[in-house]
Enzyme design. Structure first.
Site, PDB file in Angstrom:
ATOM      1  N   ASP A   1       0.554  -7.984   1.777  1.00  0.00           N
ATOM      2  CA  ASP A   1       0.897  -6.558   1.778  1.00  0.00           C
ATOM      3  C   ASP A   1       2.406  -6.338   1.840  1.00  0.00           C
ATOM      4  OD1 ASP A   1       0.423  -3.855   1.609  1.00  0.00           O
ATOM      5  OD2 ASP A   1       0.121  -3.592   3.760  1.00  0.00           O
TER       6      ASP A   1
ATOM      7  N   HIS B   1       0.813  -1.220   0.000  1.00  0.00           N
ATOM      8  CA  HIS B   1       0.000   0.000   0.000  1.00  0.00           C
ATOM      9  C   HIS B   1       0.848   1.273   0.000  1.00  0.00           C
ATOM     10  CE1 HIS B   1       0.468  -0.348   4.475  1.00  0.00           C
ATOM     11  NE2 HIS B   1       0.517   0.966   4.386  1.00  0.00           N
TER      12      HIS B   1
ATOM     13  N   SER C   1       4.742   3.056   7.812  1.00  0.00           N
ATOM     14  CA  SER C   1       4.391   1.848   7.057  1.00  0.00           C
ATOM     15  C   SER C   1       5.569   1.382   6.208  1.00  0.00           C
ATOM     16  CB  SER C   1       3.187   2.118   6.154  1.00  0.00           C
ATOM     17  OG  SER C   1       2.031   2.305   6.910  1.00  0.00           O
TER      18      SER C   1
END
Length: 433
Positions: free
Chosen positions: A178, A148, A257
């Site tokens: 992910d 993402h 992230s």
């Protein structure tokens, strides 16, 4: 000579006596107050200069001030924490944090992305941008991050600790976990710092962890915390549930992230991925993909450009109360098997597809088949939606065998299915009719 009466003499004597008594009381009070203040100053001085003998080396409370009803107490003689450097400047915990940061921060990169689009004149323009973190895992310039972070990006820039920036390209990405792997090309004279994978299988709740990333574009920020929970199943998007996530209270904010979650030895035990927050900032609940999953996925992405995951060659439809009512199913959850690939391992195991063709969609109608099996469980994982199905097969390889529970004609049947390669997987659909 003036004469006074007896009454006047008595009155004057009484007044004089009262005045003298009041003067004497005032002098006594002042003298007593000075002695008390001197005693308090002397006592406080003795405490501060440690003139009192120490009877017990264990922690104790000493009264510092009793001038008010609420006395103040200070804890004294508390044993000092162990220090490990010669100058006795840092505690063991502080020195450990400093050591991990010095060892790993240069291996953490700042990833910025740009998504390109077209304006009314069909000219290319930047429609959006984002940023995140990543870890250098190979001296040749391989970086691991989240999908993402780089999703839909037209331009990917990777910034190093020395301020240099390189163009990154996607080696491979896996939405089910992910995890994405990027590559940039450093000059031959540049020796990159890397972070090695640790062991997430032996983690314990309460174990210290360290996060390094780029929250709010503040590069190489370090936060500390503990492992707050293990084995958390977290739904990241509509069709993605990541199981066995590591929960931590280390502060993780937007921009963290893709950055590493480290143990006290500087080994990557997880990849920071998600925060749970109503405000979008850290609320003490963050999640990281465990290193056991990352190591397997990264190895396949670097070798094949994708994850060689075992699958069942079939097409699926999301079961709902509306579909169940129309097809007269006895349950309204699970994944309906629309079609099964001819000659596949799923067909050999006995999984049955639908036989009644139904069209859905107004502008681009598609045909699905109802009446087939409904998958309700794979091994020990209950299947209620497509995300559960993908999650149950996430760590499986071709050749692995899974136990599939299907609902057929009002009964639950268990079938043993051998998984196959996903090179030619029939597209699964998640459709509400």
């Amino acid at each position: 000579m003036k004469l006074y009466s007896i009454k006047q003499v008595i009155t004057a004597s009484l007044v004089t006596g009262f005045v003298m008594a009041a003067l004497a009381i005032t002098i006594c009070i002042n003298a007593f107050g000075r002695n008390t203040a001197n005693q308090k100053v002397e006592a406080a001085s003795n405490i501060l200069t440690k003139e009192e003998p120490v009877v017990d080396t264990s922690s104790k409370l000493e009264k510092l001030d009793s001038l008010s009803d609420d006395a103040i107490y200070l804890e004294t003689n508390t044993p000092a924490l162990e220090v490990i450097n010669e100058n006795n400047s840092y505690t063991q915990d502080e020195a450990q944090n400093i050591s991990v940061y010095d060892r790993c921060n240069e291996a953490v990169v700042n990833i910025t992305t740009q998504v390109m689009g077209y304006n009314w004149f069909y000219e290319p323009v930047v429609t959006s941008s984002g940023s995140g973190s990543g870890s250098i895992i190979d001296r040749r310039g391989y970086v691991v991050t989240n999908v993402h972070v780089i999703e839909d990006a037209s331009v990917i820039s990777i910034s190093l600790a020395d301020g240099s920036t390189y163009e990154g390209r996607v080696v491979g990405q896996d939405k089910e976990s992910d995890i994405a792997v990027l590559k940039f090309d450093p000059p031959e004279n540049v020796e990159l710092k890397t972070i090695s994978f640790g062991d997430s299988e032996t983690l314990k709740v309460g174990q210290k962890v360290i996060a390094i990333g780029n929250p709010f574009a503040l590069e190489r920020t370090m936060t500390t915390g503990i492992v707050s929970g293990l084995g958390r199943p977290i739904q990241e998007s509509t069709n993605v549930i990541i199981r066995d996530m590591i929960q931590t209270d280390a502060a993780i904010n937007p921009g963290n992230s893709g950055g590493p979650l480290l143990d006290s030895q500087g080994r990557m035990i997880g990849i920071n991925t998600i925060i749970y927050s109503s405000s979008g900032s850290s609320s003490g609940v963050g999640f990281a993909i465990p290193a056991s999953t990352a190591r397997r996925v990264v190895n396949d992405l670097m070798r094949y450009g994708k994850v060689n995951r075992g699958v069942m060659l079939l097409s699926l439809i999301q079961n709902t109360s509306r579909v169940a009512s129309y097809a007269r199913y006895g349950i309204s959850t699970g994944m309906i098997v629309s079609k099964v690939r001819k000659g596949s391992e799923a067909e050999k195991a006995g999984i049955q597809g639908g036989t009644r063709a139904v069209q859905y969609g107004r502008f681009n109608p598609q045909t699905v088949y109802l009446g087939g099996d409904i998958i309700t469980q794979i091994d020990t994982i209950a299947i209620s939606k497509l995300a559960d199905y993908y999650s149950a097969l996430e760590n499986k390889k071709p050749g692995d065998t899974v136990e599939v529970t299907v609902y057929r004609d009002g009964k639950y049947i268990k079938l043993s299915v051998t998984l196959e390669s996903n090179d030619s997987t029939t597209d699964s659909t998640n459709t509400n009719i």
